[in-house]
Design an enzyme around this catalytic site. Structure first.
Site, PDB file in Angstrom:
ATOM      1  N   SER A 150       0.800  -1.235   0.000  1.00  0.00           N
ATOM      2  CA  SER A 150       0.000   0.000   0.000  1.00  0.00           C
ATOM      3  C   SER A 150       0.828   1.277   0.000  1.00  0.00           C
ATOM      4  O   SER A 150       0.282   2.360  -0.219  1.00  0.00           O
ATOM      5  CB  SER A 150      -0.934   0.023   1.208  1.00  0.00           C
ATOM      6  OG  SER A 150      -2.096  -0.674   0.908  1.00  0.00           O
TER       7      SER A 150
ATOM      8  N   LYS B 171       0.471   3.390  -2.960  1.00  0.00           N
ATOM      9  CA  LYS B 171      -0.729   4.205  -3.193  1.00  0.00           C
ATOM     10  C   LYS B 171      -0.413   5.699  -3.158  1.00  0.00           C
ATOM     11  O   LYS B 171      -0.947   6.483  -3.943  1.00  0.00           O
ATOM     12  CB  LYS B 171      -1.793   3.880  -2.138  1.00  0.00           C
ATOM     13  CG  LYS B 171      -2.369   2.474  -2.284  1.00  0.00           C
ATOM     14  CD  LYS B 171      -3.242   2.104  -1.088  1.00  0.00           C
ATOM     15  CE  LYS B 171      -3.862   0.720  -1.291  1.00  0.00           C
ATOM     16  NZ  LYS B 171      -4.486   0.187  -0.076  1.00  0.00           N
TER      17      LYS B 171
ATOM     18  N   TYR C  14      -2.919  -2.574 -10.559  1.00  0.00           N
ATOM     19  CA  TYR C  14      -2.919  -2.379  -9.106  1.00  0.00           C
ATOM     20  C   TYR C  14      -2.138  -3.496  -8.396  1.00  0.00           C
ATOM     21  O   TYR C  14      -1.294  -3.229  -7.532  1.00  0.00           O
ATOM     22  CB  TYR C  14      -4.371  -2.319  -8.597  1.00  0.00           C
ATOM     23  CG  TYR C  14      -4.454  -2.289  -7.099  1.00  0.00           C
ATOM     24  CD1 TYR C  14      -4.103  -1.149  -6.374  1.00  0.00           C
ATOM     25  CD2 TYR C  14      -4.841  -3.429  -6.381  1.00  0.00           C
ATOM     26  CE1 TYR C  14      -4.144  -1.139  -4.987  1.00  0.00           C
ATOM     27  CE2 TYR C  14      -4.890  -3.432  -4.999  1.00  0.00           C
ATOM     28  CZ  TYR C  14      -4.531  -2.278  -4.310  1.00  0.00           C
ATOM     29  OH  TYR C  14      -4.559  -2.270  -2.944  1.00  0.00           O
TER      30      TYR C  14
ATOM     31  N   TYR D 126      -3.849   3.425   7.722  1.00  0.00           N
ATOM     32  CA  TYR D 126      -5.059   2.611   7.869  1.00  0.00           C
ATOM     33  C   TYR D 126      -6.003   3.259   8.877  1.00  0.00           C
ATOM     34  O   TYR D 126      -6.047   4.488   8.982  1.00  0.00           O
ATOM     35  CB  TYR D 126      -4.688   1.170   8.275  1.00  0.00           C
ATOM     36  CG  TYR D 126      -3.771   0.500   7.271  1.00  0.00           C
ATOM     37  CD1 TYR D 126      -4.140   0.382   5.937  1.00  0.00           C
ATOM     38  CD2 TYR D 126      -2.546  -0.015   7.643  1.00  0.00           C
ATOM     39  CE1 TYR D 126      -3.310  -0.238   5.010  1.00  0.00           C
ATOM     40  CE2 TYR D 126      -1.709  -0.644   6.730  1.00  0.00           C
ATOM     41  CZ  TYR D 126      -2.095  -0.740   5.409  1.00  0.00           C
ATOM     42  OH  TYR D 126      -1.274  -1.345   4.495  1.00  0.00           O
TER      43      TYR D 126
ATOM     44  N   VAL E   9       1.141  -3.706   3.951  1.00  0.00           N
ATOM     45  CA  VAL E   9       1.096  -4.993   4.651  1.00  0.00           C
ATOM     46  C   VAL E   9       2.352  -5.840   4.408  1.00  0.00           C
ATOM     47  O   VAL E   9       2.544  -6.864   5.057  1.00  0.00           O
ATOM     48  CB  VAL E   9      -0.164  -5.816   4.287  1.00  0.00           C
ATOM     49  CG1 VAL E   9      -1.422  -5.137   4.772  1.00  0.00           C
ATOM     50  CG2 VAL E   9      -0.224  -6.085   2.793  1.00  0.00           C
TER      51      VAL E   9
HETATM   52  N1  GLU Z   1      -2.037  -5.812  -1.964  1.00  0.00           N
HETATM   53  C1  GLU Z   1      -2.764  -5.277  -0.980  1.00  0.00           C
HETATM   54  C2  GLU Z   1      -4.231  -5.343  -1.177  1.00  0.00           C
HETATM   55  O1  GLU Z   1      -4.845  -4.583  -1.853  1.00  0.00           O
HETATM   56  C3  GLU Z   1      -2.327  -3.962  -0.457  1.00  0.00           C
HETATM   57  C4  GLU Z   1      -2.585  -4.036   0.975  1.00  0.00           C
HETATM   58  C5  GLU Z   1      -1.877  -3.049   1.843  1.00  0.00           C
HETATM   59  O2  GLU Z   1      -0.650  -2.959   1.874  1.00  0.00           O
HETATM   60  O3  GLU Z   1      -2.613  -2.376   2.560  1.00  0.00           O
HETATM   61  O4  GLU Z   1      -4.825  -6.205  -0.661  1.00  0.00           O
END
Ligand code: GLU
Length: 411
Positions: free
Chosen positions: A80, A83, A204, A256, A274
């Site tokens: 993430s 992002k 993504y 988060y 994550v």
């Molecule tokens: N690959 C992850 C997902 O979309 C990203 C999760 C993350 O790092 O929050 O599930």
């Protein structure tokens, strides 16, 4: 660096050669390394293979100095953290108006993979999956099949080196990504995502699977801290406008459903993933990258979070706890009668100076001219105008003038 130096150990002679931050990070690493709480992410099978012992810290300064402790060169998937950087790319290439019309900037207060949208059917923000998938979709709209390459290249420019993808994690993400698929179809239903859902999701999933190190993400953060210019390569990767908006959503929604608590306690724009990484930026000063794959219940790295808390509190880095007195921007102030000059002057020039020196005021300015310094100076000038017809601003010791300061001076 030796990661086993005990916390609070006596000052040793070999430490003299190391900058204080180096010693602090090393102590911090040694203190926190023993914390084995948390669990590696296992909802994507490949992520469950992470080594829970790995623990790396890196700090990159905006003048391009890199500190590294522990497993700072161990690769892990960015997840993430991507992002934030893809959002800045979308702002830059698609334009703020279009991006902001489709993706909100409100914290959701929910988990990263929440399937809920705002009441106007837009994703809450680009830091949750819905907003991030929408961002990838926007890049896909513009770049088509070249979308991922564009993203990979941009992430690499932020990091200052060519990055690659962990194909096994990518395959695992794709194989188990039904929740993200559901989010993407929902977005397509509301015309937030317009392209082919599988193609957008491939972008993504791939961007989440890009391999980075703690050092890479520290440099990426330092690029944000440095108004979009990579302090190692010198390249302007992204505009200051996109940087400020990216740091804003990192501040409000980067950690988060712990984001509010985070900004309250740590006070740095940050984003975690994550895969176990956390990236944090202190504007105009530094970028921090940590890697430790054991996560807490919010999905944030337990040890990474502790490093950020320790660094912020030890050095008082909270963004909203800034100091500075605008009056210090004026180093000296006098009329020219009070200074001697070695310059040879014609007698008639000297007469003018002798008779009128009180009308000519000198301000020696020092440090960056910010909005506050110029506002203070210009107020003083207005107040003193009846007495001084001429003003000399000595800018010898002024390295920069901010845009805001420029605005005050011409208003
Ligand atoms: N690959 C992850 C997902 O979309 C990203 C999760 C993350 O790092 O929050 O599930």
């Amino acid at each position: 660096m030796d990661a086993r130096t005990p916390a609070g150990s006596a000052f040793r002679s070999e430490d003299v050669a190391r900058p204080p931050l180096s010693r602090f990070l090393q102590r911090c690493h040694a203190e926190i390394a023993g914390d084995r709480t948390g669990a590696v992410a296992d909802y994507i099978p490949e992520l469950a293979k992470a080594n829970p012992d790995h623990f790396g810290i890196s700090v990159a300064t905006t003048d391009g100095y890199i500190y590294e402790v522990g497993d700072s060169a161990v690769p892990f998937t960015i997840q993430s953290i991507s992002k934030a950087f893809v959002f800045s790319l979308a702002l830059e290439t698609i334009g703020a108006e279009k991006v902001e019309s489709l993706i909100g900037v409100e914290p959701s207060g929910e988990a990263f993979n929440s399937i809920r949208l705002r009441t106007d059917n837009r994703p809450f923000n680009p830091m949750v999956n819905a907003g991030a998938i929408a961002c990838s979709g926007l890049v896909h709209d513009v770049e088509g099949s070249g979308a991922f390459d564009r993203i990979l290249e941009t992430l690499g420019r932020f990091a200052g080196r060519t990055l690659s993808v962990d194909e096994a994690v990518f395959a695992s993400e794709r194989a188990t990504g039904d929740r993200n698929r559901a989010i993407a179809y929902l977005l397509r239903n509301y015309a937030v995502v317009k392209g082919d859902v599988d193609s957008v999701l491939d972008v993504y999933f791939r961007q989440c699977s890009v391999l980075v190190t703690a050092r890479d993400i520290a440099v990426m953060a330092a690029t944000l801290a440095n108004r979009g210019r990579n302090p190692l390569s010198g390249e302007q990767v992204i505009s200051p406008y996109a940087v400020a908006r990216t740091l804003s959503v990192m501040t409000s929604a980067g950690m988060y459903d712990y984001a509010g608590e985070w900004i309250y306690r740590v006070g740095l724009p940050a984003k975690s993933g994550v895969g176990g990484g956390i990236v944090a930026a202190l504007p105009s000063q530094l970028g921090l990258g940590t890697y430790a794959p054991l996560l807490d219940s919010h999905g944030n790295s337990v040890r990474g979070l502790k490093v950020c808390v320790a660094l912020s509190s030890h050095f008082d880095l909270h963004l909203f706890n800034r100091s500075g007195d605008v009056r210090n921007g004026i180093a000296a102030e006098y009329n020219i009668g009070g200074v001697s000059s070695r310059r040879n002057r014609q007698p008639h020039e000297q007469t003018i100076l002798d008779e009128h020196h009180q009308y000519c005021h000198v301000y020696e300015l020092t440090g960056a001219l910010t909005f506050g310094v110029i506002e203070y100076l210009s107020r003083r000038l207005v107040q003193q105008r009846p007495h001084s017809q001429f003003v000399i601003l000595d800018l010898h010791r002024v390295p920069t003038i901010t845009k805001a300061a420029g605005q005050v001076s011409v208003s």
